[in-house]
Design an enzyme around this catalytic site. Structure first.
Site, mmCIF file in Angstrom:
data_model
loop_
_atom_site.group_PDB
_atom_site.id
_atom_site.type_symbol
_atom_site.label_atom_id
_atom_site.label_comp_id
_atom_site.label_asym_id
_atom_site.label_seq_id
_atom_site.Cartn_x
_atom_site.Cartn_y
_atom_site.Cartn_z
ATOM 1 N N HIS A 181 43.170 -44.929 -11.787
ATOM 2 C CA HIS A 181 44.347 -44.676 -10.935
ATOM 3 C C HIS A 181 44.435 -45.674 -9.778
ATOM 4 O O HIS A 181 45.119 -45.424 -8.801
ATOM 5 C CB HIS A 181 44.309 -43.242 -10.403
ATOM 6 N N CYS B 1 3.422 -32.445 13.695
ATOM 7 C CA CYS B 1 3.119 -32.662 15.108
ATOM 8 C C CYS B 1 2.007 -33.710 15.187
ATOM 9 O O CYS B 1 1.482 -34.159 14.180
ATOM 10 C CB CYS B 1 2.657 -31.373 15.755
ATOM 11 N N ASN C 134 -1.419 -28.538 13.077
ATOM 12 C CA ASN C 134 -0.186 -28.983 12.424
ATOM 13 C C ASN C 134 -0.054 -28.202 11.141
ATOM 14 O O ASN C 134 -1.057 -27.983 10.451
ATOM 15 C CB ASN C 134 -0.276 -30.464 12.039
ATOM 16 N N GLY C 135 1.154 -27.820 10.779
ATOM 17 C CA GLY C 135 1.352 -27.090 9.524
ATOM 18 C C GLY C 135 1.949 -25.731 9.811
ATOM 19 O O GLY C 135 2.465 -25.471 10.899
ATOM 20 N N LYS D 139 21.322 -42.637 16.157
ATOM 21 C CA LYS D 139 20.748 -41.567 15.336
ATOM 22 C C LYS D 139 21.475 -40.254 15.562
ATOM 23 O O LYS D 139 21.690 -39.487 14.642
ATOM 24 C CB LYS D 139 19.250 -41.426 15.664
ATOM 25 N N TRP E 209 6.249 -30.676 17.581
ATOM 26 C CA TRP E 209 7.620 -30.713 17.060
ATOM 27 C C TRP E 209 7.837 -29.283 16.624
ATOM 28 O O TRP E 209 7.296 -28.829 15.626
ATOM 29 C CB TRP E 209 7.680 -31.711 15.907
ATOM 30 N N LYS F 121 25.110 -44.866 2.437
ATOM 31 C CA LYS F 121 23.800 -45.434 2.771
ATOM 32 C C LYS F 121 23.837 -46.953 2.656
ATOM 33 O O LYS F 121 23.341 -47.683 3.507
ATOM 34 C CB LYS F 121 22.775 -44.843 1.796
ATOM 35 N N ARG G 221 8.094 -40.461 17.965
ATOM 36 C CA ARG G 221 8.827 -39.595 17.037
ATOM 37 C C ARG G 221 9.639 -38.525 17.754
ATOM 38 O O ARG G 221 10.313 -37.734 17.118
ATOM 39 C CB ARG G 221 7.842 -38.886 16.122
HETATM 40 C C1 F6R Z 1 23.968 -41.425 7.875
HETATM 41 C C2 F6R Z 1 23.698 -40.468 8.921
HETATM 42 C C3 F6R Z 1 24.842 -39.860 9.634
HETATM 43 C C4 F6R Z 1 24.530 -38.424 10.044
HETATM 44 C C5 F6R Z 1 25.662 -37.851 10.904
HETATM 45 C C6 F6R Z 1 25.405 -36.404 11.272
HETATM 46 O O1 F6R Z 1 22.802 -41.861 7.265
HETATM 47 O O2 F6R Z 1 22.571 -40.187 9.220
HETATM 48 O O3 F6R Z 1 26.011 -39.915 8.871
HETATM 49 O O4 F6R Z 1 24.366 -37.660 8.894
HETATM 50 O O5 F6R Z 1 25.794 -38.608 12.073
HETATM 51 O O6 F6R Z 1 24.235 -36.276 11.989
HETATM 52 P P1 F6R Z 1 23.532 -34.878 12.172
HETATM 53 O O7 F6R Z 1 23.074 -34.434 10.810
HETATM 54 O O8 F6R Z 1 22.403 -35.112 13.112
HETATM 55 O O9 F6R Z 1 24.567 -33.943 12.705
#
Ligand code: F6R
Length: 612
Positions: free
Chosen positions: A508, A2, A100-101, A607, A74, A489, A27
């Protein structure tokens, strides 16, 4: 994880604190609050939601307020509500604190207080016990009270407390959770993170574990755990605000990769007992008979979380002798899976908001199947709708490419496998001891992988990789899902087309694509299939492929055949995926930066995927 801001000085404290909290808000925190002295009275204002919501709740306040503390939360223990937001106040209303913690033994302290009827509680948080403990120990000196209170506490903390009996004074303490003290002219600040202070000062003291400090507008005194004054070196902060948000790293992704030792440690905290060689997941409230009665597990997730699930399959099948099927959520939800009440569905989602994963969860529950969610976000949709939740304590993940959340998802799966294995009598005590001790050793091993010297071993290869439009990842057994995650990645942040293959599958078909110089990242961490993996690597080398091997120290046959190698510290083979993921993340990162890609926000990606 946090955000903490404390202020003692000659400016308007609330403006400084709110500004500091906003600097930490990127964040994505879920609630916020402030405590300050107004005309000698301790006032606390807090609310769920953003710092802007808090400002609304605060209304107009006197410009004469010169000391205060503020927090963005958070959520960990307790949902993101007004009551659970910090600061927390003691019963007498004279002491407030932000923290925090995690206070590991808060349940027993809280029970003791309830039994003795000495305090009333107004939140579900672990932090509130600290406010009451400080009150119990208060005899006119807040610093002494905080020190005495913390003697009763097990866990991690970065905390700041104020008392209406000592106006103008902040008292802070640190154990496993960062705190910096910003040194100004006629003002001093305390914060969990540098972005919150750099608008005011570039001079700071960094508190170490076990240290306490007393902070007023013109004096800062730091004490060690024995109560002796400590002379501290000043840190000069040279970062601009953007760099400070990223902890001085160029990208959030790299910062989050570097945070992995702490995230892994936090996720295991309180859940493993290395000396007894045991895992405690009693928080899930499974009856032992229930665990024995499961006939099958489905793991359902998307993307990176799906790859964690693929590893979970082998780990759970091996340790708990329970068949596991792993499916991507977008397939599972539309293919009418054969569900029944002898099964358990585990959904994995960092955000807890992924639409397909949520739909899969709902489908399972509709069919009467119990759902266990592994998620990183308290209060997320997944956490609200699942029957049971195992939180990963990775903290906020900002970069689109998941790194620290993935590693903590793996940890959660190891914990489940061991816990289920013990309940089902399918894991020998000796093996359990070894794996639990191996888990406890992972944070230190991760740290050793993340040193500059270690990272430099893959930079040259990444320069080569960055020039190609296509690359391969290969591995067998547990190395195969790691290869899949490595390829994902690399694809998403460098835009290099990357494919992962089970190493035995090369001949294959994909071997036809191996040409002179093409990058092939080979995972070779599994002793049981090492010879086979090495033969597959030879097939690639014979066709001119540029192999980079990721293997364990002591696997000498690998170094006899390959020049470009990244060694992991030796570990039990079953735990190797936690370590081997890290060089694949770094390979993706350095290849992407070499190509000038937008690492934290790759094109076309979000995200959290809240649409189908
Ligand atoms: C790749 C990545 C995505 C998520 C996917 C699921 O680096 O971050 O493939 O893993 O969109 O997201 P969550 O875990 O939030 O359901």
């Amino acid at each position: 994880m946090c955000g903490i801001v404390g202020y003692a000085g000659n400016k308007e404290a609330l403006a400084v604190i709110i500004d500091g909290l906003k600097k930490l808000e990127y964040r994505g925190y879920d609630s916020a609050g402030v405590a300050f002295l107004d005309d000698g009275e301790l006032v606390v204002v807090k609310s769920a939601g953003s710092v802007a919501a808090l400002e609304g709740a605060m209304g107009e306040r006197s410009s004469e307020i010169k000391t205060g503390i503020g927090h963005t939360r958070w959520a960990t223990h307790g949902r993101p509500t007004d009551e659970n937001a910090h600061p927390h106040r003691s019963c007498c209303g004279e002491i407030a604190l932000i923290h925090n913690g995690i206070i590991e033994n808060y349940r027993s302290i809280r029970q003791r207080m309830l039994d003795q009827k000495t305090h009333t509680f107004s939140s579900e948080t672990d932090t509130e016990v600290l406010a009451h403990l400080i009150e119990e120990n208060y005899e006119g000196d807040l610093l002494k009270a905080v020190r005495r209170a913390l003697k009763e506490v097990k866990g991690s903390y970065g905390l700041v407390a104020i008392s209406s009996r000592e106006p103008g004074r902040l008292v802070c303490a640190r154990q496993d959770s960062p705190l910096v003290i910003g040194l100004g002219k006629g003002e001093n600040l305390v914060a969990s993170d540098i972005p919150a202070i750099i608008a005011h000062t570039r001079r700071a003291l960094v508190l170490e574990d076990g240290e306490f400090a007393s902070v007023t507008m013109d004096k800062v005194e730091v004490y060690d755990h024995k109560g002796l004054l400590v002379e501290k070196d000043e840190l000069e902060i040279t970062w601009d605000i953007e760099a400070a948000e990223k902890g001085g790293y160029d990208h959030f992704m790299l910062k989050e990769i570097m945070e992995q030792p702490a995230a892994v440690k936090e996720t295991m905290r309180q859940r493993i007992n290395a000396s007894e060689g045991r895992v405690d997941l009693s928080e899930l409230e499974f009856a032992a008979d229930q665990i024995k009665s499961f006939e099958k597990i489905y793991i359902v997730a998307c993307g990176t979380a799906y790859h964690a699930g693929l590893l979970g399959k082998t780990i759970i099948e091996r340790l708990a002798n329970l068949p596991v099927e792993v499916e991507v959520a977008s397939e599972f939800r539309y293919r009418e899976p054969l569900l029944n009440d002898k099964q358990l569905v585990i959904v994995i989602s960092q955000s807890g908001e992924t639409a397909d994963t949520l739909a899969a969860l709902r489908l399972a529950r509709e069919k009467g199947v119990s759902v266990l969610a592994i998620t990183n976000v308290v209060g997320s949709s997944v956490s609200r709708e699942a029957d049971r939740i195992l939180y990963t304590w990775a903290g906020p993940e900002i970069a689109v490419a998941s790194t620290k959340a993935y590693l903590t998802q793996l940890i959660a799966l190891y914990l489940i496998a061991i816990y289920f294995g013990e309940a089902r009598g399918t894991i020998e005590k000796k093996e359990m001891d070894e794996i639990v001790n191996g888990l406890a050793a992972l944070p230190a091993k991760l740290k050793s992988i993340l040193t500059e010297e270690s990272v430099s071993r893959l930079r040259t290869y990444c320069e080569h990789l960055a020039k190609w439009e296509s690359a391969f990842f290969i591995g067998r057994n547990l190395d195969y899902p790691v290869a899949m995650e490595g390829a994902l990645k690399l694809k998403e942040i460098s835009y290099i087309h990357a494919e992962a293959y089970a190493a035995g599958e090369l001949k294959h078909g994909p071997l036809a694509l191996i040409v002179e110089g093409i990058p092939v990242i080979a995972l070779a961490t599994q002793q049981a299939v090492l010879d086979k993996t090495l033969s597959n690597i030879q097939e690639v080398i014979a066709r001119g492929g540029a192999v980079f091997a990721i293997t364990q120290e002591g696997f000498n046959d690998v170094s006899k055949q390959i020049e470009a190698i990244f060694y992991l510290p030796p570990t039990d083979d079953i735990l190797a995926p936690v370590l081997s993921a890290v060089p694949t993340q770094l390979i993706a990162y350095y290849a992407a930066t070499a190509r000038g890609s937008s690492v934290d926000k790759p094109r076309n990606l979000a995200k959290s995927v809240t649409v189908e």
